[in-house]
Design a protein around this motif. Structure first.
Motif, PDB file in Angstrom:
ATOM      1  N   ARG A 193       0.914  -1.499   0.436  1.00 21.54           N
ATOM      2  CA  ARG A 193       0.123   0.166   0.235  1.00 21.54           C
ATOM      3  C   ARG A 193       1.066   1.156  -0.376  1.00 21.54           C
ATOM      4  O   ARG A 193       0.366   2.566  -0.367  1.00 21.54           O
ATOM      5  N   ALA A 194       1.987   1.021   0.975  1.00 22.78           N
ATOM      6  CA  ALA A 194       2.784   2.377   1.137  1.00 22.78           C
ATOM      7  C   ALA A 194       3.895   3.165  -0.596  1.00 22.78           C
ATOM      8  O   ALA A 194       3.227   3.719  -1.085  1.00 22.78           O
ATOM      9  N   TYR A 250       2.166   1.946  -3.101  1.00 21.98           N
ATOM     10  CA  TYR A 250       1.124   1.923  -4.207  1.00 21.98           C
ATOM     11  C   TYR A 250       1.280   3.609  -4.248  1.00 21.98           C
ATOM     12  O   TYR A 250       0.894   4.828  -5.279  1.00 21.98           O
ATOM     13  N   ARG A 251       1.316   4.265  -2.448  1.00 15.35           N
ATOM     14  CA  ARG A 251       1.070   5.834  -2.253  1.00 15.35           C
ATOM     15  C   ARG A 251       1.967   6.284  -2.911  1.00 15.35           C
ATOM     16  O   ARG A 251       1.587   7.772  -3.746  1.00 15.35           O
ATOM     17  N   THR A 252       3.388   6.111  -2.963  1.00 13.88           N
ATOM     18  CA  THR A 252       3.749   6.567  -3.435  1.00 13.88           C
ATOM     19  C   THR A 252       4.544   6.360  -5.217  1.00 13.88           C
ATOM     20  O   THR A 252       4.346   7.740  -5.365  1.00 13.88           O
ATOM     21  N   GLU A 253       3.907   5.549  -5.928  1.00  9.15           N
ATOM     22  CA  GLU A 253       4.251   5.403  -6.941  1.00  9.15           C
ATOM     23  C   GLU A 253       3.301   6.386  -7.642  1.00  9.15           C
ATOM     24  O   GLU A 253       3.415   6.935  -8.954  1.00  9.15           O
ATOM     25  N   HIS A 254       2.366   6.282  -7.146  1.00  5.29           N
ATOM     26  CA  HIS A 254       0.511   7.117  -7.675  1.00  5.29           C
ATOM     27  C   HIS A 254       0.472   8.354  -7.323  1.00  5.29           C
ATOM     28  O   HIS A 254      -0.751   8.483  -8.296  1.00  5.29           O
ATOM     29  N   PRO A 293      -5.355   5.930  -1.220  1.00  4.07           N
ATOM     30  CA  PRO A 293      -6.125   5.088  -2.731  1.00  4.07           C
ATOM     31  C   PRO A 293      -7.566   4.674  -1.889  1.00  4.07           C
ATOM     32  O   PRO A 293      -7.910   4.623  -1.129  1.00  4.07           O
ATOM     33  N   THR A 294      -8.530   4.421  -3.529  1.00  3.51           N
ATOM     34  CA  THR A 294     -10.137   4.950  -2.656  1.00  3.51           C
ATOM     35  C   THR A 294      -9.909   2.753  -2.938  1.00  3.51           C
ATOM     36  O   THR A 294      -8.982   2.544  -2.781  1.00  3.51           O
ATOM     37  N   GLU A 322      -9.109   0.796  -5.495  1.00  4.01           N
ATOM     38  CA  GLU A 322      -7.733   0.201  -5.690  1.00  4.01           C
ATOM     39  C   GLU A 322      -7.475  -0.739  -4.598  1.00  4.01           C
ATOM     40  O   GLU A 322      -5.731  -1.527  -4.634  1.00  4.01           O
ATOM     41  N   VAL A 323      -7.599  -0.212  -3.136  1.00  2.00           N
ATOM     42  CA  VAL A 323      -6.904  -1.426  -2.101  1.00  2.00           C
ATOM     43  C   VAL A 323      -7.240  -2.825  -2.442  1.00  2.00           C
ATOM     44  O   VAL A 323      -7.023  -3.284  -2.514  1.00  2.00           O
ATOM     45  N   PHE A 324      -8.591  -3.055  -2.721  1.00  2.00           N
ATOM     46  CA  PHE A 324      -9.404  -4.547  -3.288  1.00  2.00           C
ATOM     47  C   PHE A 324      -8.344  -4.757  -4.863  1.00  2.00           C
ATOM     48  O   PHE A 324      -7.438  -6.374  -4.242  1.00  2.00           O
TER      49      PHE A 324
END
Length: 115
Positions: free
Chosen positions: A80-81, A83-87, A92-93, A96-98
């Protein structure tokens, strides 16, 4: 001339999918998250709670019962971390988490109802 501060702003995706753009499974996950939040009067969920909702819907990896392990929690938090950085997404919605959870290898083992 371009403002040098503009280069420092992270790119943020602002499109939130409409319900008709979501798969049935994604919509079911979001509904289960919302129900859990209402039932437990919570605005934000811990990683353990998110994985618990997913398990209540019948999703798992190799093991299908019990609480998520510390390794699973750490792997989810790191993913998750990243993803948050890259995007450029601080929050995240849930769709997106799912998708992140599916990408980590969670699959429906057996249908259950969300707790």
């Amino acid at each position: 001339p371009p403002d040098p501060k503009d280069d420092q702003k992270p790119w943020v995706r602002t499109h939130t999918p409409r319900p008709d753009e979501l798969s049935r499974e994604t919509f079911e996950f979001i509904a289960a998250i919302d129900e859990y939040k209402r039932k437990h009067m919570r605005s934000f969920l811990s990683d353990r709670e998110v994985l618990g909702v997913l398990a209540a819907l019948g999703y798992g990896r190799k093991r299908t019962t019990g609480e998520p392990s510390e390794a699973e929690l750490a792997e989810y938090a790191a993913t998750r971390a990243r993803y948050r950085t890259e995007h450029g997404r601080l929050f995240p919605t849930w769709s997106e988490v799912f998708q992140l959870l599916l990408d980590l290898g969670y699959q429906r083992q057996e249908p259950r109802s969300a707790a």
